[in-house]
Design a protein around this motif. Sequence first.
Motif, PDB file in Angstrom:
ATOM      1  N   UNK A  10      -5.019  -8.346  11.507  1.00  6.00           N
ATOM      2  CA  UNK A  10      -6.415  -7.999  11.229  1.00  6.00           C
ATOM      3  C   UNK A  10      -6.640  -7.790   9.741  1.00  6.00           C
ATOM      4  N   UNK A  11      -5.677  -7.079   9.111  1.00  7.44           N
ATOM      5  CA  UNK A  11      -5.826  -6.789   7.678  1.00  7.44           C
ATOM      6  C   UNK A  11      -5.841  -8.076   6.870  1.00  7.44           C
ATOM      7  N   UNK A  12      -4.961  -9.007   7.217  1.00 12.03           N
ATOM      8  CA  UNK A  12      -4.910 -10.268   6.477  1.00 12.03           C
ATOM      9  C   UNK A  12      -6.218 -11.041   6.652  1.00 12.03           C
ATOM     10  N   UNK A  16      15.318   4.201  -0.291  1.00 12.54           N
ATOM     11  CA  UNK A  16      14.251   4.571  -1.208  1.00 12.54           C
ATOM     12  C   UNK A  16      14.812   4.784  -2.600  1.00 12.54           C
ATOM     13  N   UNK A  30       1.914  -2.777  14.674  1.00 11.52           N
ATOM     14  CA  UNK A  30       1.810  -3.020  13.235  1.00 11.52           C
ATOM     15  C   UNK A  30       1.552  -4.502  12.958  1.00 11.52           C
ATOM     16  N   UNK A  85      -2.043  -5.125  13.649  1.00 12.79           N
ATOM     17  CA  UNK A  85      -2.863  -4.526  12.588  1.00 12.79           C
ATOM     18  C   UNK A  85      -2.773  -5.362  11.318  1.00 12.79           C
ATOM     19  N   UNK A 139       8.582 -10.931   0.957  1.00 14.79           N
ATOM     20  CA  UNK A 139       7.650  -9.900   0.487  1.00 14.79           C
ATOM     21  C   UNK A 139       7.159  -9.039   1.656  1.00 14.79           C
ATOM     22  N   UNK A 152       0.065 -16.903   1.745  1.00 12.87           N
ATOM     23  CA  UNK A 152       0.046 -15.534   1.224  1.00 12.87           C
ATOM     24  C   UNK A 152       0.152 -15.606  -0.301  1.00 12.87           C
ATOM     25  N   UNK A 174       9.923  -6.773   2.698  1.00 17.23           N
ATOM     26  CA  UNK A 174      10.071  -5.687   1.726  1.00 17.23           C
ATOM     27  C   UNK A 174       8.990  -4.635   1.928  1.00 17.23           C
ATOM     28  N   UNK A 175       7.760  -5.122   2.215  1.00 12.76           N
ATOM     29  CA  UNK A 175       6.642  -4.194   2.422  1.00 12.76           C
ATOM     30  C   UNK A 175       6.866  -3.350   3.684  1.00 12.76           C
ATOM     31  N   UNK A 176       7.344  -4.002   4.744  1.00  9.89           N
ATOM     32  CA  UNK A 176       7.364  -3.316   6.026  1.00  9.89           C
ATOM     33  C   UNK A 176       8.684  -2.623   6.360  1.00  9.89           C
ATOM     34  N   UNK A 209       9.719  -7.141  -6.087  1.00 11.25           N
ATOM     35  CA  UNK A 209       8.527  -7.938  -6.401  1.00 11.25           C
ATOM     36  C   UNK A 209       8.709  -8.776  -7.669  1.00 11.25           C
ATOM     37  N   UNK A 211      10.178  -0.409   4.679  1.00 10.79           N
ATOM     38  CA  UNK A 211      10.054   1.022   4.362  1.00 10.79           C
ATOM     39  C   UNK A 211       9.182   1.731   5.395  1.00 10.79           C
ATOM     40  N   UNK A 212       8.149   1.024   5.864  1.00  5.31           N
ATOM     41  CA  UNK A 212       7.293   1.602   6.911  1.00  5.31           C
ATOM     42  C   UNK A 212       8.120   1.810   8.173  1.00  5.31           C
ATOM     43  N   UNK A 263      15.565   1.644  -4.470  1.00  6.71           N
ATOM     44  CA  UNK A 263      14.343   1.026  -4.943  1.00  6.71           C
ATOM     45  C   UNK A 263      13.809   1.739  -6.190  1.00  6.71           C
TER      46      UNK A 263
END
Lengths: 263, 286
Positions: free
Chosen positions: A219-221, A3, A213, A216, A163, A230, A166-168, A143, A170-171, A6
């Motif tokens: 579904x979100x996409x 973190x 995840x 999910x 991308x 993308x 990078x997004x996931x 990004x 951290x999750x 970043x």
Amino acid sequence: MHHHLDVYAYTNGLSHVHPQQKLLFGLALLLLTLEVSPPIQGLLWLWLNVWIVGYARIPWGVYYSLVGSMAVFWLFSLPALLVQVAPTAVATAPGQSLVGHLALGNWSFFVTSAGLMTALAAGLRTITAGTCLLFIVLTTPIPMLLGVLERWHLPSFLLDIVMLMYRYIFILLDTAVSLQLAQRARGGYQRRSRWLFSLSLLAAQLLRQSLQRYQATNLALVSRGFSGQFRVWRSRPCAYSRRYAVEAVMGTSLLLLLNFTLA
Amino acid sequence: MALLEFRHVWFRYPNTLTPVLQDCSVTLDKGRKTVVLGLNGSGKSTLFYLAAALYRCDRGELYWQGQRLVHQPDALRQWRQRVGLAFQDPEQQLVAATVAEDISYGLCNLELPTPELESRLEQALRDFDLLALAECPLHHLSLGQKRRVALAGVMALAPTLLLLDEPTTYLDHPQAEHLWAVLERIHAAGTTIVIATHDLDFAYRWADWVIILANGQVVVSDRADVIFSQWQTQAACQSLGIPALLKLWLSLPPAWRRQRLAPRTVEEFRQALGELFRDLLGHSST
């Protein structure tokens, strides 16, 4: 730590400089590192310190701990680079400049001065090349790097994957930390026998949650109109810096000149 | 006017025995502020996923203003443009790296010309107070901020119907209050809003239509004032608890409450008490 790195990428003293300028500079220095002699590599590394700690204002403690972790990898590879094994007769033959020597029966483990120089050169090159990449990572948010790479026409699927990673990432890290805290709260990791069991549970839960995840995200996409590619809009808020460009060109030229002079 | 209709819809998740929705028929009307109430596992989220055409029902049909949902790519794209869904967990909904990139994701999928895309993106950032965070990576945001980004991403697509699944989960009180203010603004701008929630107090003061789900079936779908006036006598309502203001109202002596509708806000409650005391004082002076 991740973190923090970043955060530095967003808040460093060079954050206002165009990402393309920083990426080109970092990559140019990386190529230079692979070409020039070890003394010039040393100078290049010192010059990069000025850019990272001086201009980008990355705290030296953070920066040198990262350099240190690269050095640890090099240290682990040292035995393979340094130590040679041969029959004692070969090891002690005239012409061998031995730095160290250990005979076990008819065989010898030995270190030559040439091997030592190779290991040092490899270490210097590794750390300098790694520092070039650190310069890019510490001064430019991912990004923005992706925006530059998109303009350079890198394959879109590759950029999409980077991308999403990078997004996931951290999750995933946050999930791992939360799970580990939950385990520690209930006495996990306290004894050696439970340590491995807790770790295996953590890995299994992470896998399960990653799969959830994934579903999910699908579904979100879809709910937001995903059509196979993308695509996002990327801003270009930064400007090129003439001052840093001049310094980069002059410094690189000087290093190249020194390299040819010393060759 | 009926915007979205579920007609005898059945849905069962793969590898499960019991259907989540069973013969579910309900209508979502244009312009209404609807809440969907129900216990955990009653099928609220599934109802929303079906409404957003993310799942396909096993039996039954969905209609948009009288037109049946057809599972063809173009029809689905059009449908999902009309129906915006904000997931319960905003983390689940955000897919890009930064705030601006994530909001632009749906807009890019619409293949809008760049000037329009930029203008809609800026408007969404402005509407949800996110301009200062536009270039911020999503993992640097608080959950409240992520919720706003998720909503901005949905609202940028200008849906006619906005479905919100448990929007106040993870939000603290000020963040929830801010969210309600934003929703009021969205509703005032003409978007029909349907919210699935466990927050009875919110439902009590906000909704003008209430749908109650139990065991995958719609047990009640009626005007909020009608439902709340019969709250104590409805079996399906009792298991959900009772809104605090309604509880307070019902604790007053029945003789005091006669002829009066239960107040829906604190302000209405204060007014009702004022009238009550005036009546009582007038009665005692005579």
